[in-house]
Motif scaffolding. Structure first.
Motif: not given
Ligand code: NAD
Length: 493
Positions: A286-292, A325-332, A388-397
């Protein structure tokens, strides 16, 4: 670079030479999936090295400017070829340093090469106009000239591709560069410099200085001889630099945060939409400026969508990104992890319903790194902090709207304006959305992060500052100034 048995020390690259910091201080970079693995130590540079880099870039400018533009483009092409030939090493370095999955690292390397190839061609497309004069003996024309020494300041999340496209555009236009990478990812950034070294780029054209944002980044913003600064990063930092640059009348381009909406109408293909939410929300953790980050559902399909989505989220394999087989790694890093976990707590406190994840992962492969479970919140309302705020992590609302009109209102009810998407087969609604969404780029039935280098990239509202786009045919505008020429002849008597 110097190497002891346990640790490699890396240096600045200024005027074709490795340069140590006069502070004699370094900083270390760790692997976010395994914090015991130190990837190297880097120079904590001072203003002295920055000034040295600017002097080198200034001295190299006249001959670089005079180099035939297509010949400048050739350096970019050759550097792209070098990266392609070493693609596997570049991908693995992105995995180690940023914690990207192999698939995401592969995508960044491909994106880097494609951007460099496209932008190398700008060196052959630096065209102007011929314009008729009121005087029949006057021929008038316009031409683009390089703006001069450019400062490039980059973030850690797309450390190779973003630096590559900024620097390639600068080179195609005839600018020389002082490049300051993020202190979280200096090594992969230095590998970009290595690609240009490998193709014998003239000394001084590209200068690389590592160090803190407050010293080197700030110094670039204030330096009178840096005519333009291209920045990608967070809003607080971008806004700070903007003020410094405005004071001295230089040119500024800033691409900053995003909070991208993903609208799903009643007729959407829900299998496709849920799979794309997974890729868009949890790819690169989820650490993309263009993330969903905001999924806005029509109420009639909301339950079905959530029933399809949650099992897919729970099946995601989170772990060491070095494993296939890892689909998601750590955050930075630890700071990011803490900030994401705080947002999760805020979401719970403000009344959102936790549907998946919501915690740090510490078992097995996750025991020595910074891992956050893929998290989904339901029952989110537009006023909540997590909406409202950019979380910049694997969180979807997830927000549930009564109508398309309400979904569009909510999608626009945000300070950011980077990317967006709508899932529908209704052409009228799709076109209405594309025309009315407040975003720099938008999609139909596609992921929020899809972009290609031949199209302009950038955001509006709080995301973008300076009014210049990166890439596409307009990417060169930032790096060039127009000169108008009038030539009087006496050839018509
Ligand atoms: P950041 O703002 O913390 O850092 C970006 C760069 O600025 C780094 O090189 C940093 O060292 C430097 N910096 C820090 N303080 C500075 C100062 N006072 N003066 C000058 N430079 C300074 O951002 P980050 O955490 O590296 O990156 C994540 C952010 O970047 C997110 O907000 C993300 O949305 C954004 N981003 C935007 C885009 C886009 O195209 N819109 C793309 C990628 C990332």
């Amino acid at each position: 670079m110097t190497q002891t048995s346990s640790l490699t020390t890396y240096y600045n690259y200024i005027d074709g030479q490795e340069v140590a910091s006069s502070s004699n201080e370094t900083f270390k970079v760790e692997n976010p999936a395994n914090k015991s693995e130190i990837l190297g130590e880097f120079q904590k540079s001072t203003e002295a090295e920055l000034n040295q880099a600017v002097e080198a870039a200034k001295a190299a400018l006249p001959s670089w400017k005079k180099t035939a533009a297509p010949a400048r483009g050739e350096y970019i092409q050759k550097a792209a070829r070098y990266i392609e030939e070493h693609a596997e090493e570049y991908k693995l370095q992105l995995v180690r340093e940023v914690g990207k999955s192999y698939k995401d690292a592969d995508a960044e390397v491909i994106r880097t090469i494609r951007a460099m190839r496209y932008l190398s061609g700008e060196s052959e497309r630096l065209t102007g106009e011929t314009i008729p004069s009121w005087d029949s003996q006057v021929r008038g024309y316009t031409k683009r000239e390089p703006i001069g020494v450019v400062g490039v300041i980059t973030p850690w999340n797309v450390p190779l591709a973003i630096a590559a496209w900024k620097i390639a555009t600068a080179f195609a236009c005839g600018c020389t560069v002082v490049f300051k990478p993020s202190s979280q990812t200096p090594l992969i950034s230095q590998w970009l410099v290595e690609a240009y070294k490998a193709v014998d780029l003239p000394a001084g054209v590209l200068n690389f200085v590592t160090g803190s944002g407050s010293v080197i980044g700030n110094g670039i913003a204030k330096h009178k001889d840096i005519k333009a600064v291209s920045f990608t990063g967070s809003n607080p930092v971008g806004n700070t630099i903007n003020k410094l640059i405005a004071e001295r009348g230089a040119r500024f381009q800033a691409e900053m945060g995003g909070k991208n909406p993903f609208v799903v109408l009643e007729d959407a293909d829900l299998e496709l939409a849920t799979s794309n939410v997974i890729d868009g929300g949890f790819g690169e953790s989820g650490q993309r400026c263009t993330a969903t980050s905001r999924v806005i559902l029509m109420k009639d399909i909301a339950d079905e969508f959530i029933e399809k989505l949650i099992p897919k989220v729970e099946k995601l394999k989170v772990g060491n990104p070095m494993n296939n087989d890892t689909q998601m790694g750590p955050v930075v890093d630890e700071g990011s992890m803490k900030s994401i976990l705080e947002y999760i707590e805020t979401g719970k406190k403000e009344g959102a319903e936790l549907l998946a994840g919501g915690k740090q992962l510490t078992d097995d492969e996750c025991s020595n790194g910074y891992f956050v479970a893929p998290t989904v919140f339901g029952g989110v309302t537009p006023d909540m902090t997590i909406a409202q705020e950019e979380i910049f992590g694997p969180v979807i609302s997830i927000m549930v709207a009564d109508s398309y009109e309400q979904a569009l209102d909510w999608a626009n009810d945000i300070d950011y304006g980077l990317s967006s998407t709508i899932y529908t087969n209704n052409m009228d609604k799709a076109m209405h959305f594309m025309d009315n969404i407040e975003a720099g780029f938008t999609h139909v039935n596609m992921m929020t992060m899809h972009s290609e280098p031949q199209f302009p990239f950038g955001g509006i509202k709080g995301t973008g500052l300076g009014g210049f786009r990166e890439q596409g045919s307009v990417g060169i505008d930032f790096y060039t100034e127009w000169k108008t020429g009038y030539i009087k002849t006496h050839d018509n008597n």
